[in-house]
Design an enzyme around this catalytic site. Sequence first.
Site, short mmCIF file in Angstrom:
data_model
loop_
_atom_site.label_atom_id
_atom_site.label_comp_id
_atom_site.label_asym_id
_atom_site.label_seq_id
_atom_site.Cartn_x
_atom_site.Cartn_y
_atom_site.Cartn_z
N PRO A 84 0.83 -1.23 0.00
CG PRO A 84 -0.57 -1.46 1.84
CD PRO A 84 0.66 -2.02 1.21
CD GLU A 111 0.45 -5.63 10.62
OE1 GLU A 111 -0.34 -6.60 10.67
OE2 GLU A 111 0.13 -4.50 10.22
NE ARG A 149 -6.97 -6.77 -20.75
CZ ARG A 149 -7.23 -5.65 -21.43
NH1 ARG A 149 -6.43 -4.60 -21.26
NH2 ARG A 149 -8.25 -5.57 -22.26
CG ASP A 164 -8.10 -1.93 -22.66
OD1 ASP A 164 -6.95 -2.35 -22.51
OD2 ASP A 164 -9.08 -2.65 -22.89
C1 4FV Z 1 -1.32 -3.98 -1.27
C2 4FV Z 1 -1.99 -2.94 -1.92
C3 4FV Z 1 -1.58 -4.47 0.09
C4 4FV Z 1 -0.38 -4.95 3.01
C5 4FV Z 1 0.04 -5.78 4.15
C6 4FV Z 1 0.09 -7.07 2.16
C7 4FV Z 1 -0.81 -5.89 1.95
C8 4FV Z 1 0.39 -7.11 3.62
N1 4FV Z 1 -0.38 -4.45 -2.09
N2 4FV Z 1 -1.44 -2.83 -3.15
N3 4FV Z 1 -3.00 -2.18 -1.47
N4 4FV Z 1 -0.66 -5.34 0.59
O1 4FV Z 1 -2.55 -4.07 0.72
O2 4FV Z 1 -0.48 -3.73 -3.24
O3 4FV Z 1 1.76 -7.28 3.79
#
Ligand code: 4FV
Length: 241
Positions: A84, A111, A149, A164
């Site tokens: 994230p 985490e 794709r 798209d």
């Molecule tokens: C995430 C997202 C995501 C966070 C904690 C995996 C998680 C755990 N990855 N975009 N939004 N990853 O939430 O790519 O480690």
Amino acid sequence: MFFEILTLFPESMEGYLGASILGRARDKGLVRVKITNIRDYALDKHQVTDDRPYGGGDGMLMKPEPLAAAIRQALPGRVLLTSPRGVPFNQARAGSLTGYDKVILVCGRYEGVDQRVIDLLVDEEISIGDYVLTGGELAALAIIDATARLIPGVLGGEDSSAEDSFSQGLLEHSHYTRPREFEGLEVPEILLSGDHARIRSWRRMDSLRTTLANRPELLDSADLTEEERTWARSIGWKPAG
Ligand code: 4FV
């Protein structure tokens, strides 16, 4: 194009990657996918891959040693960590990823991962959206799907990426198929006219209308004609700046 996925849950990936368009692309050799279990690189007898965070706090973190070993065995390639905290993934990034021979997708869990793995081995952190998943696997699948794709030959005749959403900086126009009347709703007459020029401009207006409704900020960067800008303003668009 070669994708290697590093995950603690390889079984969660096979189903999606073996089905439909991606499955056929792998059978056709247009896309290669290798799924690697990070736990295979945890060398202690209990194959531990997580530990508590320094500085306290809830939850666990992915240990650096198994992850670093799993990434190193997959090199060379572009190393992406799904997180994230990452740079937002979008259609343009999918397009540019097709330029790499190999993309290595690291799926976070718990985490997150020890920062030193990111500093030493990750080329970029990439996010599929401002929400928190239980794991990076879904993000890895989304990135592989959106990128694969775009590889010539992956989409058969029944699909094309040309129309798209985002390909012209706007959201896609509305689509209709048979029957002509469904639960009292008719297909827009113009689509039955065979007049392709008028159909094209109807679809363009429909894209503008939908983009204004759902993603007005996209209109500011879209390549619009003066007539389209005037029309968009007439239906409520307020250009930024
Ligand atoms: C995430 C997202 C995501 C966070 C904690 C995996 C998680 C755990 N990855 N975009 N939004 N990853 O939430 O790519 O480690």
